[in-house]
Write a protein that holds these residues in place. Structure first.
Motif, short mmCIF file in Angstrom:
data_model
loop_
_atom_site.label_atom_id
_atom_site.label_comp_id
_atom_site.label_asym_id
_atom_site.label_seq_id
_atom_site.Cartn_x
_atom_site.Cartn_y
_atom_site.Cartn_z
N ALA A 74 0.84 -1.20 0.00
CA ALA A 74 0.00 0.00 0.00
C ALA A 74 0.87 1.25 0.00
CB ALA A 74 -0.91 0.01 1.23
N ARG A 75 0.39 2.29 -0.69
CA ARG A 75 1.05 3.59 -0.77
C ARG A 75 2.55 3.43 -1.08
NH1 ARG A 75 -3.27 5.84 -2.35
NH2 ARG A 75 -4.86 6.28 -0.75
N GLY A 76 3.42 4.00 -0.26
CA GLY A 76 4.84 3.98 -0.59
C GLY A 76 5.59 2.76 -0.09
N LEU A 77 4.95 1.89 0.68
CA LEU A 77 5.68 0.77 1.28
C LEU A 77 6.31 -0.19 0.26
CD1 LEU A 77 3.40 -0.06 4.36
CD2 LEU A 77 5.51 1.29 4.28
N PRO A 78 5.68 -0.46 -0.89
CA PRO A 78 6.36 -1.32 -1.87
C PRO A 78 7.69 -0.75 -2.35
CG PRO A 78 4.03 -1.22 -2.36
CD PRO A 78 4.28 -0.19 -1.29
N ASP A 79 7.82 0.58 -2.38
CA ASP A 79 9.07 1.20 -2.81
C ASP A 79 10.17 1.01 -1.79
OD1 ASP A 79 7.30 2.13 -4.74
OD2 ASP A 79 8.20 4.13 -4.82
N TYR A 80 9.81 0.70 -0.54
CA TYR A 80 10.79 0.59 0.53
C TYR A 80 10.80 -0.79 1.19
CZ TYR A 80 11.10 5.62 -0.06
OH TYR A 80 11.29 6.87 -0.59
N THR A 81 10.25 -1.78 0.48
CA THR A 81 10.29 -3.15 0.98
C THR A 81 10.89 -4.04 -0.11
OG1 THR A 81 8.23 -2.68 2.18
CG2 THR A 81 8.94 -4.98 2.10
N PRO A 82 12.21 -4.00 -0.27
CA PRO A 82 12.84 -4.84 -1.28
C PRO A 82 12.67 -6.32 -0.93
CG PRO A 82 14.50 -3.87 0.14
CD PRO A 82 13.19 -3.24 0.52
N SER A 83 12.56 -7.14 -1.95
CA SER A 83 12.27 -8.56 -1.73
C SER A 83 13.34 -9.26 -0.91
CB SER A 83 12.09 -9.27 -3.08
OG SER A 83 13.26 -9.13 -3.88
N GLU A 84 14.57 -8.74 -0.95
CA GLU A 84 15.63 -9.38 -0.18
C GLU A 84 15.56 -9.04 1.31
OE1 GLU A 84 17.50 -5.60 -1.99
OE2 GLU A 84 16.01 -7.13 -2.53
N ALA A 85 14.75 -8.03 1.68
CA ALA A 85 14.71 -7.59 3.08
C ALA A 85 13.35 -7.79 3.73
CB ALA A 85 15.11 -6.12 3.18
N GLY A 86 12.32 -8.10 2.93
CA GLY A 86 11.00 -8.24 3.52
C GLY A 86 9.99 -8.81 2.55
N PHE A 87 8.78 -8.99 3.04
CA PHE A 87 7.67 -9.50 2.23
C PHE A 87 6.56 -8.46 2.17
CE2 PHE A 87 9.42 -13.58 3.94
CZ PHE A 87 9.75 -14.16 2.71
N LEU A 88 5.79 -8.49 1.08
CA LEU A 88 4.60 -7.67 0.94
C LEU A 88 3.37 -8.56 0.90
CD1 LEU A 88 5.86 -5.20 -1.82
CD2 LEU A 88 5.26 -4.57 0.53
N VAL A 89 2.31 -8.14 1.57
CA VAL A 89 1.03 -8.84 1.50
C VAL A 89 -0.06 -7.80 1.23
CG1 VAL A 89 1.78 -10.67 3.07
CG2 VAL A 89 0.62 -8.66 3.99
N GLU A 90 -1.21 -8.25 0.79
CA GLU A 90 -2.28 -7.33 0.46
C GLU A 90 -2.81 -6.64 1.72
OE1 GLU A 90 -3.13 -6.41 -2.62
OE2 GLU A 90 -1.42 -7.71 -3.12
N PRO A 91 -3.18 -5.37 1.60
CA PRO A 91 -3.70 -4.64 2.76
C PRO A 91 -4.89 -5.35 3.40
CG PRO A 91 -3.33 -3.15 0.92
CD PRO A 91 -3.15 -4.54 0.38
N GLY A 92 -4.88 -5.45 4.71
CA GLY A 92 -5.99 -6.04 5.45
C GLY A 92 -6.01 -7.55 5.50
N ASP A 93 -5.10 -8.22 4.81
CA ASP A 93 -5.11 -9.69 4.75
C ASP A 93 -4.32 -10.27 5.92
OD1 ASP A 93 -5.01 -12.38 4.10
OD2 ASP A 93 -4.65 -12.04 1.96
N HIS A 94 -4.99 -10.47 7.04
CA HIS A 94 -4.29 -10.93 8.24
C HIS A 94 -3.82 -12.37 8.11
CE1 HIS A 94 -8.38 -12.41 9.04
NE2 HIS A 94 -7.83 -13.29 9.85
N ALA A 95 -4.51 -13.19 7.29
CA ALA A 95 -4.08 -14.58 7.10
C ALA A 95 -2.77 -14.63 6.33
CB ALA A 95 -5.17 -15.35 6.38
N ALA A 96 -2.66 -13.82 5.28
CA ALA A 96 -1.41 -13.77 4.51
C ALA A 96 -0.28 -13.21 5.35
CB ALA A 96 -1.61 -12.92 3.25
N LEU A 97 -0.60 -12.23 6.18
CA LEU A 97 0.40 -11.68 7.09
C LEU A 97 0.89 -12.76 8.05
CD1 LEU A 97 1.96 -9.38 8.49
CD2 LEU A 97 -0.13 -8.86 9.77
N ALA A 98 -0.02 -13.51 8.63
CA ALA A 98 0.35 -14.58 9.56
C ALA A 98 1.23 -15.62 8.88
CB ALA A 98 -0.90 -15.22 10.13
#
Length: 394
Positions: A321-345
């Motif tokens: 969401a918003r600017g977070l994809p620009d600052y979450t490189p795949s080598e340092a973190g994961f992205l999940v869809e906003p509000g998706d607590h199951a994917a986050l877990a």
């Protein structure tokens, strides 16, 4: 150069915008420039909440050694922080600015203080640089969002040059009539206190906090738009497998009471640790106790707390969401869809159970965040200000 920053959000309020321009100003001052801030007057309770002394003169004070001129203001009901003020743009900054003689004015927001910036730029005949820090519609009711986006574009069209922490924000402004030159410029992150912890140090920091199991961390305001509720729902799923897991949530905000009630309703109140406001030193210790950083905000343009997590070698799971994809490189973190607590877990579980992956991503995060040092970002601003001044003289 003499640089005047105008911002509706500033010290002592807990705000990423205020923190970043204070960091930039300190670095520019260290490099020989003169800096002043124009901001709203804040209530005594706001100073108390952040353990800061209320100034003897509410119209003028120093913030970490730099002058702050305060505009009269009134409380904004139902603001996300509960601390926000609307400044009255009555020209009360002009007397100070007349003696300060700014070479450039840098506005950070399009409201009361922002209007004062427009008037000051015209009054003193100096270039006006603008930064749009956030998608304005995230903070207004659905029926007004289109109007506010147009207003945003209208306001920033008064600037000579405009930046945003991520490029898509400028693109969205152009959809509503924004025409001025601009580009993305990252916010700086002051990270000297935020260093990686060895496994032994991490274990010691956990013991000091009374933690006995996996530790997740959220740092920021407890506002509705930060979606800490998604983290708590993910915690409820993870708690079934990780009985001693803890989610640490720092700060205060309008959503705090509701979040605590949600934790009770989901049966994870004993797995939650709401710390309240923390000093930078205490915050550094909390980061060093964390295994994974979780951030599901739908309003952040960059997130300094995310940069702090990277600096401590802590991988992250963030909302796409918003600017977070620009600052979450795949080598340092994961992205999940906003509000998706199951994917986050699911992603949190992966990082908690795979120590090699966690360490590898943490090391990559530490390397990645070096590009956001105050020294490097200040160099970019020096060039932007010089170019704006040169265009004004031509």
């Amino acid at each position: 150069m003499r640089i005047a920053y105008f911002s509706d959000d500033f010290y002592p309020m807990i705000t990423g915008i205020g923190d970043t321009i204070l960091i930039t100003g300190k670095e520019l001052s260290r490099r020989g420039h003169e800096v002043v801030y124009i901001a709203p007057r804040y209530a005594k309770a706001t100073y108390e909440k952040t353990d800061r002394a209320y100034p003897a003169d509410p119209a003028y004070e120093l913030a970490e050694g730099l002058p702050v001129v305060r505009l009269p203001s009134f409380h904004i009901p139902f603001s996300p922080t509960g601390q926000s003020r609307f400044a009255i743009p009555n020209g009360s900054s002009f007397a100070f600015l007349k003696s300060f003689k700014p070479d450039v004015i840098h506005t950070q927001s399009p409201y009361g203080v922002g209007w004062e910036a427009l008037r000051a730029a015209r009054r003193f005949g100096v270039p006006l640089v603008g930064t749009n820090h956030t998608a304005v519609e995230d903070f207004f009711p659905a029926g007004t969002r289109g109007i506010m986006r147009k207003y945003d574009a209208w306001y920033y069209n008064h600037c000579d040059f405009v930046t945003a922490p991520y490029a898509k924000l400028l693109e969205r402004m152009r959809e509503k009539g924004f025409t001025k030159p601009g580009r993305a410029v990252a916010n700086p992150a002051e990270l000297e206190l935020f260093t990686p912890a060895t496994p032994a140090e991490r274990a010691e920091h956990k013991r000091a906090l009374g933690l006995t199991g996996p530790t997740l961390l959220y740092v920021g305001r407890l506002g509705v738009e930060k979606r800490v509720d998604v983290l708590i729902r993910a915690l409820a799923l993870l708690q079934k497998e990780f009985r001693t897991i803890t989610l640490i949530a720092t700060g205060h905000g309008a959503a705090e009471a509701g979040l605590k009630k949600l934790a009770v309703r989901l049966g994870v109140e004993k797995n939650m640790y709401f710390t309240g406001f923390l000093s930078r030193e205490a915050l550094s210790d909390v980061y060093k106790a964390a295994d994974v950083f979780a951030f599901m905000s739908t309003s952040d343009s960059q997130s300094i707390s995310l940069m702090q997590a990277y600096a401590t070698g802590t991988p992250a799971v963030c909302a796409r969401a918003r600017g977070l994809p620009d600052y979450t490189p795949s080598e340092a973190g994961f992205l999940v869809e906003p509000g998706d607590h199951a994917a986050l877990a699911e992603k949190l579980k992966l990082l908690l159970t795979d120590s090699a992956l966690r360490e590898r991503m943490g090391a990559a995060a530490t390397d990645y965040v070096k590009k956001f040092s105050p020294e490097k970002i200040a160099l970019e601003w020096e060039q932007i200000y010089r170019d704006a001044i040169a265009r004004g003289l031509s």
